[in-house]
Design an enzyme around this catalytic site. Structure first.
Site: not given
Ligand code: MRU
Length: 368
Positions: A54-55, A94, A248, A258-259
């Protein structure tokens, strides 16, 4: 946030042992295990292998990682070349989340202003903990600014449950407190607004079904886990009032990484005239770029994350193979939703439209 009555964060500094501690998110919701981070290698491993993810949380972890680089075994004291090397290694953990570079650079910059070793260590810890606290406050403000969106829908529905769809985990586990996408949801719930959350399971690592569902459940929020492909159908049948996701990295012109799968939700939301909001702290903006599709690096992860699915079997967390043993898989971890599909950004300074003009009007101090 509270877990079974106990205050929890996904990362903290234990003052007694002087150690950075984290929740190992790989094992949630079935096991709640705490790990110590005592070296930069451990920090990098925790970010890469997604013990922390998560970012905003990656940013906070990177910030504390710079402190760890100064106190780990075999540190090279005030050697600037060493500091740069460790910071670069942290930033390489990352590629997509902007917060990682932001968090590492912010601590590195204050360390470089100090001469003595002791002053550097003190400055690094103070600054890293400021990053952690600031992100917690930013997420709280995102909740306050996002609340009227949910309140207004609730009013239009005469108090009937507001159905919110979210993708991935943009909750407190991904931040420090409250979350980004979930902050308005927690705030609405705490203000006695009836809410129900559609939780995209978010394959391949199931951050939705494992983490968002766990968080919401612990807070007592009504939610339902759905497959990643269900959102469009639910929208066509009037079962989604609003989509709120995190991000992100977002360009200064409003393109949103985003994801993986977020873009498809935005397309379906637009086709069904459903508002699509992105919630983020300013640390997630990349002020240097405008074209997200061209300029945001999209992480490609191990295909085994797709080939194997993890879950609880006979009281043990286990992995099972799904596709034929020899079928290749490709694991693109993020996608980019163009600004034109975004209704608005919910930030710590308020809400703005997804245009360069509106974003820069809210953040005039962020030089380009
Ligand atoms: O691969 P991740 O679990 O680090 O990805 C996280 C996301 O895509 C979240 O939607 C993003 O960080 C949102 S900010 C809380």
């Amino acid at each position: 946030m509270k877990v079974d009555g106990k205050d929890m964060r996904p990362i903290w500094f234990d003052t007694a042992s002087k150690t950075v501690q984290i929740i190992d998110q790989r094992l949630l919701p079935h096991e709640l295990i705490i790990k110590d981070l005592t070296s930069v290698d451990e920090v990098i491993g925790a970010i890469k292998d997604m013990y922390v993810r998560g970012a905003p949380l990656i940013g906070a972890t990177g910030a504390l990682g710079v402190y760890i680089s100064l106190v780990q075994k075999n540190n090279r004291g005030t050697d600037n070349e060493y500091l740069e090397l460790e910071c670069n290694r942290l930033k390489d953990a990352r590629p997509t989340a902007m917060n990682l570079f932001w968090g590492v650079d912010r601590v590195r910059d204050v360390v470089l202003k100090e001469v003595s070793y002791d002053a550097r260590v003190k400055a690094a810890l103070t600054q890293a903990l400021e990053v952690v606290e600031e992100e917690a406050v930013n997420c709280q403000k995102i909740g306050e600014y996002g609340l009227p969106i949910i309140e207004e829908i609730s009013r239009q529905k005469n108090g009937k449950a507001v159905n919110i769809l979210t993708h991935c985990n943009a909750g407190w586990l991904a931040c420090v407190e409250y979350g980004t996408a979930t902050a308005p949801i927690y705030t609405a719930f705490d203000n006695h607004i009836d809410v129900h959350v559609w939780v995209d399971e978010t394959r391949p690592l199931n951050q939705g079904s494992r983490l968002t569902a766990w968080e919401l459940g612990k807070h007592g929020i009504d939610h339902t886990v759905i497959t990643d492909n269900a959102g469009g159908h639910l929208m066509q049948h009037g079962m989604v009032d609003v989509v709120i996701v995190g991000t992100d990295r977002t360009t200064r012109a409003g393109d949103v990484a985003n994801k993986i799968g977020t873009y498809l939700k935005a397309l379906a939301a637009r086709d069904n005239n459903i508002p699509f909001y992105v919630a983020l702290p300013s640390s997630t903006f990349d002020w240097s770029i405008t074209d997200g599709i061209k300029d945001i690096p999209i992480e490609e992860r191990d295909p085994d994350e797709i080939r194997y699915v993890q879950g609880l079997l006979n009281d043990k967390i286990q992995s099972v193979l799904v596709p034929p043993e020899t079928s290749p898989a490709a694991n693109h971890a993020f996608d980019v939703t163009p600004a034109r599909l975004v209704t608005g950004f919910i930030t710590e300074r308020g809400i703005c439209k997804a245009t360069q003009e509106d974003i820069m009007a809210l953040f005039p101090d962020k030089k380009i």
